[in-house]
Design a protein around this motif. Structure first.
Motif, short mmCIF file in Angstrom:
data_model
loop_
_atom_site.label_atom_id
_atom_site.label_comp_id
_atom_site.label_asym_id
_atom_site.label_seq_id
_atom_site.Cartn_x
_atom_site.Cartn_y
_atom_site.Cartn_z
N LEU A 1 0.87 -1.20 0.09
CA LEU A 1 0.13 -0.19 0.12
C LEU A 1 0.91 1.03 0.07
O LEU A 1 1.98 1.42 0.68
CB LEU A 1 -0.93 -0.03 1.11
CG LEU A 1 -1.70 1.30 1.48
CD1 LEU A 1 -2.74 1.44 0.37
CD2 LEU A 1 -2.13 1.17 2.89
N SER A 2 0.54 1.93 -0.88
CA SER A 2 1.10 3.59 -0.84
C SER A 2 0.09 4.80 -0.94
O SER A 2 -0.74 4.54 -1.55
CB SER A 2 1.96 3.76 -2.13
OG SER A 2 2.99 2.51 -2.25
N ILE A 3 0.14 5.59 -0.25
CA ILE A 3 -0.74 6.73 -0.26
C ILE A 3 0.13 8.08 0.03
O ILE A 3 1.00 8.18 0.50
CB ILE A 3 -1.62 6.72 0.94
CG1 ILE A 3 -0.91 6.38 2.45
CG2 ILE A 3 -2.65 5.63 0.71
CD1 ILE A 3 -2.08 6.26 3.61
N GLY A 4 -0.23 8.96 -0.94
CA GLY A 4 0.46 10.13 -1.00
C GLY A 4 -0.21 11.28 -0.37
O GLY A 4 -1.48 11.61 -0.23
N ALA A 5 0.65 12.19 0.17
CA ALA A 5 0.41 13.58 0.61
C ALA A 5 1.44 14.64 0.52
O ALA A 5 2.51 14.34 -0.18
CB ALA A 5 0.38 13.07 2.19
N VAL A 6 1.07 15.67 1.17
CA VAL A 6 2.23 17.11 0.87
C VAL A 6 2.38 17.49 2.31
O VAL A 6 1.81 17.96 3.01
CB VAL A 6 1.37 18.20 0.11
CG1 VAL A 6 2.46 19.19 0.10
CG2 VAL A 6 1.02 17.70 -1.48
N ASN A 7 3.99 17.66 2.50
CA ASN A 7 4.31 18.20 3.66
C ASN A 7 3.96 19.64 3.67
O ASN A 7 4.46 20.40 2.86
CB ASN A 7 5.76 17.81 3.78
CG ASN A 7 6.39 18.25 4.90
OD1 ASN A 7 6.14 19.39 5.45
ND2 ASN A 7 7.00 17.43 5.92
#
Length: 393
Positions: A176-182
């Protein structure tokens, strides 16, 4: 674009696994449109094409977590239960939803009802997902948690814990991979089961779209929705250091192709489509070009004399080689004319069912074309399919 001779099967169900090391499911962000992805997964599960790797952003991250955090036999049930929960608006249901006589089921009626439903979501929130802040963030003191978003998403944590077994998810049955922004440095990051222990907060961070939703704190850093930078995880999967023969189903909730708007409502709709489509076709075309270079490097490297292979330049060339193959099947939701710019926050049960059925139907249609599941034989080692639009190239 070169066409293959295409034929179809009478069923989308497969008796054997296709000849790929990895089956990947890539899920875009798109709010209420995410039910389309559930229809896609249901059809894949029926076809015995359960993914080895699921990567998602925003609502795609939530659906991905539900898939990865449940056993194969319960995934569709859990997806259905989650979507039924967040589309159970008691006010809308008390009005009868879309249960109108057939004579009133035209586009104009659908447009009006969709706008009412979207308005209710804005005013009252969505059960188990988000609710409006009171008082307004404009009335909170600067720096207070309530001052930086219009909605409170704290109920989403309990919802995720209800439908996702995070212990099972972190066992790695599915990558599983999930993307977000710092927020602090603006960097795009992926939370991945191979490098992180995924919690509800990681999933919530991927869907924390400002200014509607608040940032989510993880290990002292704050994160927003990954769609602010890129709304599709395609490049994360395809440029991964671990390269495998991959059959990928790229599920897009926003179509990059559209028409010139005729009024302001269509301007707002088209703006969202362009902003969040992430130009998936352009990304796949770039990947196809990169694969051509990798395969060419590989063939060239094999022809080098042994002494030349030991040179620093040849070693760099060797690192860029790749003989892996990829099939990319696009599954793109094409909105109805009546949906408008509020389609991503119109959480009615009827629209959820429409989106789910569309995803299921598009996937069944795609899987009936056997060439989608066959290893590519061209020089690049890549076939790209959009059966509904143009076949393969």
């Amino acid at each position: 674009m070169s066409k293959q001779k295409q034929h179809t099967h009478t069923t989308h169900k497969q008796s054997v696994r296709p000849p790929f090391e990895c089956i990947a499911l890539l899920l875009q962000g798109g709010g209420a449109l995410g039910a389309y992805q559930c229809g896609v997964y249901e059809a894949l599960a029926e076809a015995h094409l359960c993914p080895d790797w699921v990567a998602g952003i925003s609502i795609g991250a939530i659906n991905s977590a539900i898939i990865a955090g449940n056993t194969p036999e319960t995934r569709v049930v859990k997806l259905r239960q989650f979507w039924e929960k967040i589309t159970s608006n008691p006010i809308w249901n008390s009005l009868g939803g879309f249960d109108l006589p057939p004579m009133f089921n035209g586009d104009l009626t659908h447009t009006i009802l969709n706008r009412i439903s979207a308005g209710l979501a804005l005013a009252s929130g969505t059960h188990g997902f988000f609710e409006p802040r009171f008082p307004s963030p404009w009335l909170h003191e600067s720096g207070a948690p309530g001052a930086i978003s219009y909605y409170d998403t704290s109920s989403l944590k309990a919802t995720l814990e209800e439908f996702v077994d995070f212990d099972l998810l972190n066992q790695g049955m599915i990558h599983l991979s999930i993307g977000a922004v710092n927020i602090r440095n603006g960097n795009f990051v992926y939370f991945d089961t191979q490098t992180h222990t995924i919690t509800p907060e990681h999933v919530m961070a991927s869907g924390a779209l400002p200014p509607g939703f608040p940032p989510i704190e993880i290990d002292g850093e704050f994160y927003w929705d990954g769609g602010l930078v890129s709304n599709t995880p395609l490049e994360w999967v395809f440029y991964s250091k671990k390269r495998e023969d991959t059959l990928a189903f790229q599920v897009d909730l926003w179509s990059a192709r559209g028409h010139l708007p005729r009024d302001m409502a269509e301007v707002l709709t088209r703006q969202k489509e362009i902003q969040f489509s992430s130009r998936t076709r352009a990304a796949t075309d770039r990947f196809k070009h990169a694969q051509r270079m990798r395969h060419t490097f590989s063939q060239l490297y094999k022809k080098l004399p042994e002494d030349l292979k030991k040179s620093p330049e040849a070693k760099i060339l060797a690192a860029a080689t790749n003989n892996k193959v990829y099939n990319i099947a696009h599954l793109i939701y094409h909105a109805q004319n009546y949906e408008g710019d509020s389609k991503d926050y119109e959480f009615s049960r009827a629209s959820m069912e429409e989106h789910w059925k569309a995803g299921y139907s598009d996937t069944v249609h795609t899987l009936r074309h056997p060439e989608v599941l066959e290893r590519p034989t061209n020089h690049e080692g890549v076939f790209i399919f959009d059966i509904a639009e143009e076949g393969c190239k």
